[in-house]
Design an enzyme around this catalytic site. Sequence first.
Site, mmCIF file in Angstrom:
data_model
loop_
_atom_site.group_PDB
_atom_site.id
_atom_site.type_symbol
_atom_site.label_atom_id
_atom_site.label_comp_id
_atom_site.label_asym_id
_atom_site.label_seq_id
_atom_site.Cartn_x
_atom_site.Cartn_y
_atom_site.Cartn_z
ATOM 1 N N GLU A 56 0.778 -1.241 0.000
ATOM 2 C CA GLU A 56 0.000 0.000 0.000
ATOM 3 C C GLU A 56 0.808 1.289 0.000
ATOM 4 O OE1 GLU A 56 -3.168 0.061 2.830
ATOM 5 O OE2 GLU A 56 -4.152 -1.682 1.949
ATOM 6 N N GLU A 94 -5.478 -8.417 0.054
ATOM 7 C CA GLU A 94 -6.212 -8.154 1.302
ATOM 8 C C GLU A 94 -7.668 -7.863 0.988
ATOM 9 O OE1 GLU A 94 -4.787 -5.124 4.057
ATOM 10 O OE2 GLU A 94 -2.711 -5.766 3.721
HETATM 11 C C1 BG6 Z 1 -4.887 -2.170 5.072
HETATM 12 C C2 BG6 Z 1 -3.516 -2.496 5.630
HETATM 13 O O1 BG6 Z 1 -4.857 -0.867 4.686
HETATM 14 O O2 BG6 Z 1 -5.994 -2.206 5.911
HETATM 15 C C3 BG6 Z 1 -3.552 -3.296 6.912
HETATM 16 O O3 BG6 Z 1 -2.688 -3.107 4.684
HETATM 17 C C4 BG6 Z 1 -4.611 -2.709 7.833
HETATM 18 O O4 BG6 Z 1 -2.272 -3.264 7.500
HETATM 19 C C5 BG6 Z 1 -5.993 -2.813 7.182
HETATM 20 O O5 BG6 Z 1 -4.604 -3.361 9.071
HETATM 21 C C6 BG6 Z 1 -7.073 -2.104 8.011
HETATM 22 O O6 BG6 Z 1 -6.779 -0.736 8.066
HETATM 23 P P1 BG6 Z 1 -7.052 0.202 9.326
HETATM 24 O O7 BG6 Z 1 -6.627 1.568 8.879
HETATM 25 O O8 BG6 Z 1 -8.512 0.155 9.609
HETATM 26 O O9 BG6 Z 1 -6.229 -0.286 10.472
#
Ligand code: BG6
Length: 486
Positions: free
Chosen positions: A203, A391
């Site tokens: 990301e 993801e």
């Molecule tokens: C993604 C990341 O953006 O979303 C993860 O790669 C992260 O590391 C996940 O845990 C959830 O995001 P957030 O901002 O709600 O913690």
Amino acid sequence: MTDKVSRRQLAKIAGVSAAAMTGALDAVEAKPAALPRNGNGFPAGFVWGTATSSYQVEGAVKEDGRGASIWDKFVRIPGKIEDGTTGDRANEHYHRYKEDIALIKELGCKAYRFSVAWPRVFPDGDGKPNPKGLDFYNRLVDELLKNGIEPWLTLYHWDLPQSLEDRFGGWRSTETCKIFGDYAAYVAEHLTDRVKNVFTLNESGRFVYFGYGIGIDAPGLTLPQADVNQIRHNSALAHGLAVQAVRAHGRRGTKVGPAENIDACAPAIDTPENVRAAEIALREMNAGYLNVIMTGRYTDAFLKYAGPNAPKFTDAELKIISSPVDFLGLNIYAPQNYVVASDQGGFMPLPIPKSFPRMNSDWLRVGPETIYWVPKLAAKIWKTDAIYISENGASGDDVVRPDGKIYDTDRIMYLRNYLAQLQRATTEGVPVRGYFLWSLMDNFEWVYGLNKRFGLYHVNFDTQVRTPKLSASFYRNVIATNAAGA
Ligand code: BG6
């Protein structure tokens, strides 16, 4: 919070045993159906996995010679982390990795995406490697393989060695990019005898803007847009150098690609004009990273829009940036832009109503069709024949009921709908080859601390007990049947 939603949007534009846990899982589910389903599910060989990242789960931040990362420093700035917690302990995965691998196995996953903490392997980012740091990943990889789980390694999930930030300004300097290439070469040399798939950076779309533009991720800076654009360019360069390093130092056949939170664009209404508009939007909204990686050039519209803030670059850099990749990893959670056709620039993003449904995070809008359209359009634009959803997942309320169970029907709703749309894509021949659910277990969720839960397994951060949520049963059934289910 609302503030955070718009920020996230803006960023886009520019101790119990495994056996005990297994028992709990059995208690809440019917036995999975026989596999595989013929013609009515995902393709044979579809890769089912879960994902985590080093700083979010490992803990043990001062053990075995690990150096400090920018997150170790950032979490100590008062007010930066919502609940005042840190990743010092997190899930203690550094010590509990065997137990956690048993959890992955219990789901039936054949793949696990984890990240290497750069400062564990090179405490200062460069210079002398720390063999004890690498040893952890040797143990992790061996244990995964012993359990029939393929390791999918991410080189960078935001824990930049603090030393590189102090000495070079972190990603502000191409020196950091070169050092990242050396680190990638070292990891590839030592682990690709067993690790067959490598993601470069996780990301760029988030860590660059959040970390250097609006200061809500480490290192917490608020630099002008021109600097942010240059840093994004540097992150693309780092990606390209890592691809080259894996090719040069990894075992033959090691596959490598990005894992990007693609700015997710979808047609507001499925008409040929709007689909075309969404295609243009997807390319242009991702012009600063994915498009330049896949095509070797910044689009005219991107350069025009950036104007004097456009990044400075050389042809030689563009060549490195666009080193051919083996797959495209896409992190897809929420729709960013619903678009319609427009005479002006080919597309118009529509305003998103406040009442748009969301999960337990303000930024996490529920738009299942996103995971259909984005891979479909991405495969067309960038002519890739291998896409992995690196993801996808959802935060939930996750209340532990008096019976000790977590009935997260909201997460199941989210997953079921997204997976149905993903299955729609693969059924049409969109080349999505695998899916990594975020996350295996609740963990340290960056700015939210321990306040947000994304796991299939609930974690009690006082006792470190992991408890399967109902969604763990759901996912196990999806994997066993190789189908999204109704
Ligand atoms: C993604 C990341 O953006 O979303 C993860 O790669 C992260 O590391 C996940 O845990 C959830 O995001 P957030 O901002 O709600 O913690």
